[in-house]
Design a protein around this motif. Sequence first.
Motif, PDB file in Angstrom:
ATOM      1  N   GLU A   1       3.249   6.784   5.002  1.00 15.00           N
ATOM      2  CA  GLU A   1       2.801   7.624   3.635  1.00 15.00           C
ATOM      3  C   GLU A   1       3.837   6.837   2.181  1.00 15.00           C
ATOM      4  O   GLU A   1       2.810   6.682   0.802  1.00 15.00           O
TER       5      GLU A   1
ATOM      6  N   SER B   1       0.719   5.491  -0.458  1.00 12.27           N
ATOM      7  CA  SER B   1       1.664   5.653  -2.188  1.00 12.27           C
ATOM      8  C   SER B   1       0.785   4.716  -3.249  1.00 12.27           C
ATOM      9  O   SER B   1       0.506   4.261  -4.399  1.00 12.27           O
TER      10      SER B   1
ATOM     11  N   GLN C   1      -2.517   3.290  -3.651  1.00 15.83           N
ATOM     12  CA  GLN C   1      -3.300   4.453  -4.705  1.00 15.83           C
ATOM     13  C   GLN C   1      -2.463   4.558  -5.675  1.00 15.83           C
ATOM     14  O   GLN C   1      -3.669   3.827  -6.911  1.00 15.83           O
TER      15      GLN C   1
END
Length: 264
Positions: A80, A84, A87
């Motif tokens: 994760e 991110s 992102q």
Amino acid sequence: MPGRLLRGLWQRWRRYRYRFVPWIALNLSHNPRTLRYVPEESKDKVISDEDVLGTLLKVFQALFINDFNKQSDILTVLPEPVKSKYQDLLSVQHLRVKHLEYSHEEQNTFKPEEILYKTLGTVYQKYEPIFFQSIGNPFIFRCLDGVLIDGNDKGISKVVYRSCNGRDRLGPLKMSDSTWLTSEIHNPLAVGQYVNNCSNDRAANVCYQEFDVPAVFPIELKQYLPNIAYSNDKQSPLRCVVLVALRDIKQGEELFSNYYTIVS
Ligand SMILES: C[S@@+](CC[C@H](N)C(=O)[O-])C[C@H]1O[C@@H](n2cnc3c(N)ncnc32)[C@H](O)[C@@H]1O
């Protein structure tokens, strides 16, 4: 008699100090004026490993973000925090692109060589049973510790590379780039094997520098590494060779390296 001959050849090979395998010496005239002498092994590197790593990460990350839409399979297997991070980087890039007047603005993707240009400017940078691949092969680079790197994009070399590339995949994650064997290259830095030798008239403007890919190298960026180990031995780091510019190189200039480096 054959034993003595083989021992003699082995000793000569151990003393061999040139960057490419002996086939090159048969091919190219040996010009003492263009030899590059390095007084000791530790002085062979022009820039630090940290600088090489930083530059590679910068380019590979930019290539990954540019290709983000096609990376969804890989993203599903990444932790994760890594997802991110990308992102966040992607949203910053979208903002930047909006401010640029560029023909690719609508589709938001660039060619790999455009990414290289936007990220760096003009800078360039590829053991075991190798006998059959090595015959007459002018693309085999010899590292200081004797590790051999085969940069040939044809014949047995190509088949061996492709087979190792398939072997080392982890699901959707590719551990190396094989697009330099095709006309659709994903990593525009993977051109070092095509660089010719310098001469009296055309001095070297790049030099070879060995680089071991550290264990901490991001797994999602390994797909851009144009090298793969012949043996699946995870103990030794992956050896790469980068080309370091010796001066500013203008667009369109041919790159020349020095095949005949002697390290005392
Ligand atoms: C590593 S390859 C370099 C790329 C090669 N020129 C190509 O087009 O694929 C090495 C071979 O390139 C050629 N070469 C390299 N430097 C040269 C030079 N200065 N003059 C003529 N041929 C050269 C020789 O045939 C040599 O064996």
